[in-house]
Write an enzyme that holds these catalytic residues in place. Structure first.
Site, PDB file in Angstrom:
ATOM      1  N   ARG A  74       7.267   1.151   7.416  1.00  0.00           N
ATOM      2  CA  ARG A  74       8.087   1.396   8.602  1.00  0.00           C
ATOM      3  C   ARG A  74       8.888   2.692   8.463  1.00  0.00           C
ATOM      4  O   ARG A  74       9.049   3.439   9.435  1.00  0.00           O
ATOM      5  CB  ARG A  74       9.029   0.211   8.830  1.00  0.00           C
ATOM      6  CG  ARG A  74       9.980   0.463   9.980  1.00  0.00           C
ATOM      7  CD  ARG A  74      10.443  -0.767  10.662  1.00  0.00           C
ATOM      8  NE  ARG A  74      11.513  -0.457  11.596  1.00  0.00           N
ATOM      9  CZ  ARG A  74      12.159  -1.348  12.310  1.00  0.00           C
ATOM     10  NH1 ARG A  74      11.838  -2.617  12.207  1.00  0.00           N
ATOM     11  NH2 ARG A  74      13.105  -0.997  13.139  1.00  0.00           N
ATOM     12  N   ARG A 103      10.353  -7.574   7.773  1.00  0.00           N
ATOM     13  CA  ARG A 103      11.379  -6.942   6.940  1.00  0.00           C
ATOM     14  C   ARG A 103      11.661  -7.634   5.609  1.00  0.00           C
ATOM     15  O   ARG A 103      12.295  -7.059   4.743  1.00  0.00           O
ATOM     16  CB  ARG A 103      12.684  -6.832   7.738  1.00  0.00           C
ATOM     17  CG  ARG A 103      12.611  -5.785   8.832  1.00  0.00           C
ATOM     18  CD  ARG A 103      13.891  -5.717   9.628  1.00  0.00           C
ATOM     19  NE  ARG A 103      14.061  -6.896  10.477  1.00  0.00           N
ATOM     20  CZ  ARG A 103      15.195  -7.213  11.100  1.00  0.00           C
ATOM     21  NH1 ARG A 103      16.264  -6.450  10.951  1.00  0.00           N
ATOM     22  NH2 ARG A 103      15.262  -8.279  11.843  1.00  0.00           N
ATOM     23  N   ARG A 136       6.109 -13.951  12.229  1.00  0.00           N
ATOM     24  CA  ARG A 136       6.807 -12.769  11.699  1.00  0.00           C
ATOM     25  C   ARG A 136       6.520 -12.556  10.218  1.00  0.00           C
ATOM     26  O   ARG A 136       7.362 -12.042   9.481  1.00  0.00           O
ATOM     27  CB  ARG A 136       8.326 -12.873  11.918  1.00  0.00           C
ATOM     28  CG  ARG A 136       8.752 -12.817  13.368  1.00  0.00           C
ATOM     29  CD  ARG A 136      10.248 -12.562  13.490  1.00  0.00           C
ATOM     30  NE  ARG A 136      10.683 -12.848  14.845  1.00  0.00           N
ATOM     31  CZ  ARG A 136      11.790 -13.516  15.151  1.00  0.00           C
ATOM     32  NH1 ARG A 136      12.580 -13.978  14.198  1.00  0.00           N
ATOM     33  NH2 ARG A 136      12.106 -13.737  16.409  1.00  0.00           N
TER      34      ARG A 136
END
Length: 345
Positions: free
Chosen positions: A36, A27, A23
């Site tokens: 995004r 974020r 990951r």
């Protein structure tokens, strides 16, 4: 030019132990959040090769990792098999019509026909191959059939897996039919990622721990091994990474087997145990507890302990699962720098 990450996967000599993070395009990076926002939503980002390429490269430029992992989602597979996928804010991924019967399985698109629909993934890989530095590897990936099946059967993420497990014990034939159909799609999907330019592929079994150890081989591992074998028959020089999360008991019982190169060790499995049981057969990847990234001191402590166990032999640094969204970027950079510092030869 050789790629340090690929060399490490194949147990070749490297100047230091390479590092990447699951990951890592996500974020915790403000730059990712900007892209995004432009994309509109998560699935649109996955479907846009230009934007997916941009966020895949960000961690290399910002954090300094040694490999890029393709930005996509494991659930694009059932989505292209014919299941309508939505990401609901605050709830996560949802399928409006879960798979409940053999008729539902038969209605799904299978094999190469389903894999052919994932063109946006292959286009992203082709763009990445043009833009990645020559010394950086590109990792393609898939979810394991069991992990994909849990979403397909439950219709969403679950903490109990009761619908899947009810099927496992009351109608195992139906569950195996679902797993077989997904496995055939995954085989083609992996080959098409490699043909588009992936240097390495990883199979994620995020929900491996949902299966009791005595059933794990039958309902998950054997399908992962089948996929790995399929890849190796066609592309023997492409490293394959297996990452089943939460399977310390499976490792301890010596049930890990298969034609692959790297075994991803989750944070709940002691690195020393993995080395004892698997280190002579597979390169080991992992396994720092992701929440250690909140503290630079605890990160250094763990990196040094892993290095002491592995001694830089047959090892790739990584987290024992994905990086969390609120980790400070400077702490992620610190992790990468510490991995390189302790392992430089």
């Amino acid at each position: 030019m050789s790629k340090i990450f690929v060399d490490a996967c194949l147990r070749k000599e490297t100047p230091y132990t390479p590092v990447w993070m699951m990951r890592q395009a996500g974020r915790y990076l403000p730059e990712y959040m900007e892209v995004r926002k432009k994309a509109g939503d998560f699935l649109s980002l996955c479907h846009n090769p230009e934007m997916a390429c941009e966020v895949t490269i960000q961690p290399l430029d910002i954090v300094g990792v040694d490999a890029a992992i393709l930005f996509s989602d494991i659930l694009v597979i059932p989505n292209e098999m014919g299941m309508k996928l939505e990401f609901i804010k605050g709830e996560g991924p949802k399928f409006d019509t879960p798979v409940k019967t053999q008729e539902d399985v038969d209605a799904l698109l299978g094999g190469e026909a389903a894999a052919d629909k994932l063109t946006y993934v292959y286009e992203t890989i082709k763009l990445l191959k043009q833009r990645l530095p020559e010394d950086k590897a590109l990792i393609g990936f898939t979810g394991a059939p069991w992990t994909l099946a849990t979403y397909m059967i439950e219709g969403q993420g679950t903490k109990t897996y009761n619908i899947c497990k009810k099927m496992m014990y009351s109608n195992p034939e139906l569950l195996h039919n679902i797993l077989r159909k997904v496995t055939e799609v995954v085989k083609y999907y992996m080959i098409k990622q490699i043909e588009a330019g992936a240097d390495v592929v990883q199979i994620f079994d995020s929900w491996a721990a949902a299966i009791e150890p005595s059933k794990y081989d039958e309902f998950s591992w054997s399908y992962m091994v089948e996929i790995a074998e399929y890849i190796k028959e066609r592309y023997p020089d492409i490293p394959v990474i297996m990452f089943p999360k939460g399977v310390a008991a499976f490792i301890e019982r010596g049930l890990v087997y298969g034609n692959f190169d790297v075994f991803g060790v989750d944070w709940g499995t002691p690195m020393a145990l993995a080395k004892e049981k698997l280190g002579d057969k597979y390169v080991l990847q992992g396994n720092m507890e992701p929440t250690r990234l909140y503290s630079k001191e605890r990160t250094t402590e763990c990196v040094e302990a892993i290095q002491k166990t592995m001694q830089g032999e047959g090892h790739i640094f990584n987290l024992g699962h994905g990086i969390l969204p609120d980790v400070p970027v400077e702490n992620a950079i610190h992790f990468v720098e510490e991995c390189q510092r302790v392992s430089k030869k």
